[in-house]
Design a protein around this motif. Sequence first.
Motif, PDB file in Angstrom:
ATOM      1  N   HIS A  91      13.968  -4.452  -5.874  1.00  0.00           N
ATOM      2  CA  HIS A  91      13.513  -4.121  -7.227  1.00  0.00           C
ATOM      3  C   HIS A  91      12.300  -3.206  -7.165  1.00  0.00           C
ATOM      4  O   HIS A  91      11.521  -3.248  -6.213  1.00  0.00           O
ATOM      5  CB  HIS A  91      13.228  -5.374  -8.055  1.00  0.00           C
ATOM      6  CG  HIS A  91      12.195  -6.299  -7.481  1.00  0.00           C
ATOM      7  ND1 HIS A  91      10.851  -6.173  -7.735  1.00  0.00           N
ATOM      8  CD2 HIS A  91      12.317  -7.365  -6.646  1.00  0.00           C
ATOM      9  CE1 HIS A  91      10.190  -7.127  -7.109  1.00  0.00           C
ATOM     10  NE2 HIS A  91      11.045  -7.866  -6.433  1.00  0.00           N
ATOM     11  N   ASP A 126       6.355  -7.184  -1.888  1.00  0.00           N
ATOM     12  CA  ASP A 126       7.336  -7.691  -2.864  1.00  0.00           C
ATOM     13  C   ASP A 126       7.554  -6.643  -3.947  1.00  0.00           C
ATOM     14  O   ASP A 126       6.905  -6.678  -4.977  1.00  0.00           O
ATOM     15  CB  ASP A 126       6.831  -9.006  -3.458  1.00  0.00           C
ATOM     16  CG  ASP A 126       7.799  -9.587  -4.497  1.00  0.00           C
ATOM     17  OD1 ASP A 126       8.938  -9.105  -4.593  1.00  0.00           O
ATOM     18  OD2 ASP A 126       7.398 -10.518  -5.215  1.00  0.00           O
ATOM     19  N   GLU A 161      10.746  -9.128 -11.866  1.00  0.00           N
ATOM     20  CA  GLU A 161       9.623 -10.064 -11.979  1.00  0.00           C
ATOM     21  C   GLU A 161       9.534 -10.711 -13.357  1.00  0.00           C
ATOM     22  O   GLU A 161       8.670 -11.543 -13.601  1.00  0.00           O
ATOM     23  CB  GLU A 161       8.303  -9.361 -11.621  1.00  0.00           C
ATOM     24  CG  GLU A 161       8.257  -8.828 -10.185  1.00  0.00           C
ATOM     25  CD  GLU A 161       8.239  -9.929  -9.118  1.00  0.00           C
ATOM     26  OE1 GLU A 161       8.328 -11.113  -9.485  1.00  0.00           O
ATOM     27  OE2 GLU A 161       8.157  -9.584  -7.926  1.00  0.00           O
ATOM     28  N   GLU A 190      16.090  -8.805  -1.462  1.00  0.00           N
ATOM     29  CA  GLU A 190      14.845  -9.410  -0.983  1.00  0.00           C
ATOM     30  C   GLU A 190      15.026 -10.919  -0.814  1.00  0.00           C
ATOM     31  O   GLU A 190      15.910 -11.509  -1.417  1.00  0.00           O
ATOM     32  CB  GLU A 190      13.733  -9.156  -2.002  1.00  0.00           C
ATOM     33  CG  GLU A 190      14.084  -9.772  -3.362  1.00  0.00           C
ATOM     34  CD  GLU A 190      12.917  -9.865  -4.332  1.00  0.00           C
ATOM     35  OE1 GLU A 190      11.765  -9.754  -3.899  1.00  0.00           O
ATOM     36  OE2 GLU A 190      13.168 -10.053  -5.524  1.00  0.00           O
TER      37      GLU A 190
HETATM   38 ZN   LIG Z   1      10.508  -9.600  -5.423  1.00  0.00          ZN
END
Ligand SMILES: [Zn+2]
Length: 497
Positions: A91, A126, A161, A190
């Motif tokens: 993402h 992330d 998120e 991920e």
């Molecule tokens: Zn993530």
Amino acid sequence: MEKFIASSAFEKATIKRLSAAVQVKTESYDDLGKIGEDKRWDVQYDFNKYLKKTFPRIFSQLRIEYVNTHGLFITWNGTEPELKPTLLMAHMDTVPVPPETIDQWTHPPWSGYYDGKFVWGRGSSDCKNQLLAVLESVDLLLENGFVPKRTVLMSFGFDEERGGPQGAGHLAPFIFERYGKDALAVIVDEGGGFADNWGASMCMPGVAEKGHIDVEIVIRMPGGHSSIPLPHTAIGVMSELIVLIEDNPYEPHLVDKNPYLGALYCGADHAPDFPDKLRKILEKSRGHETCNAANDELAQEAAKMSPFVRYLMQTSQAADIIGGGVKVNAMPERVSAFVNHRINIGSTSESVKTKVTSLAQQIAEKHNLTLHAFDDAKEERNSIFLKAGYNELEPAPLTPTNVDELTAYAVLSGTVRALYGEDVIVAPGLMTGNTDTRYYWDLTRHIFRFAPGWDGEQGGLANGVHTVDEHVSVKAHINGVKWFSLFIRNMDEATLD
Ligand SMILES: [Zn+2]
């Protein structure tokens, strides 16, 4: 190509790319409005500009499509269209940096500062690193003239998120429309990675995800002046109910299909410091995979290792939000609270609802209130209401992890051991949260939530994800690039159905 990935020229270039990616802010907020209306989405245009500039070969040679404005879908057509495609995901958004935490960062959150070992900043770990590793590996393969037999797809969401409704929520149906049910060979997104367990290096790609339900509790009671109060206000009753819920936690319960059972077997067989007591209990359940009593004894013992392990085998519950009361001399007429649950493998959202209902029933009876449990009733006085949050989700379907035949899991774990050495134990992992793959279940059974980059030193988690000081090891990132470039080619050679 492999020599080049290991060179200092590549290292320098990849640090620059990572650093620049972090510098483009792509924060996702829970309260984002419509795309096109809420200007905060427009940061995605900047990020897309950065990607185009950084990967001109990909953007000129491969098919680029935008789904729901910012979702990025890339197709690298294989020469044998009857082979099921490989899909790589990541993402593009990050969690926000709360302004009041900025001064707690060792290096500013949008600096992309490189300290000789790590690149620092929001999104570095992330998961702009994973996004770049995918694109860098594809770019290198393109540059070196690799022509895939098996189509390679890339799908990048932009609001993971906040649950992914605009990004993955549109990308997955778009892909489904084009390819159909179970049409992909594998998905890598991920997720979990490497950790030292029981004296061994273990790699645990997520092959399952716990489910999710937020239960909202609303208590409506009469207001009135506080000088002549009821014995219990709605706040008191809510408190009683929350305490009752907390005093009745779920038990650890390890069903046969829970991937953590497989991880325990792998640990018992291969890890030098695997605890003896646990090994003995494990031997009792081994071969009797349907013997749940043995599994429960095993779960009780394993749960003692850490809360982290416990919640791989237990439904969690946490009261996270409470509100009610408006004035200090008036009894509250409405009090609400949210209890977050992550549902254990083998359980269901229905069993959570049943449990909360029976506890709420006790409190309702005691205080002479009417209970409305998940019935969408209109709120009225003297009642307790239970409602399910909008993002209710059952535990994910399990990814097959057998290795006695050639499965996607076998290709993935073989690629890990080829890169990091055969001392690394690859075992099935379980995610306690959800990634964008929650929208992709119909596209393949072979879904992995996996961060393949590892520097051989740190575990995957202690790198500031979702908090201050997020950073990524450059060595780990470069290994991630190597891993994807190998995985794409291994999938190309693998004969899978
Ligand atoms: Zn993530």
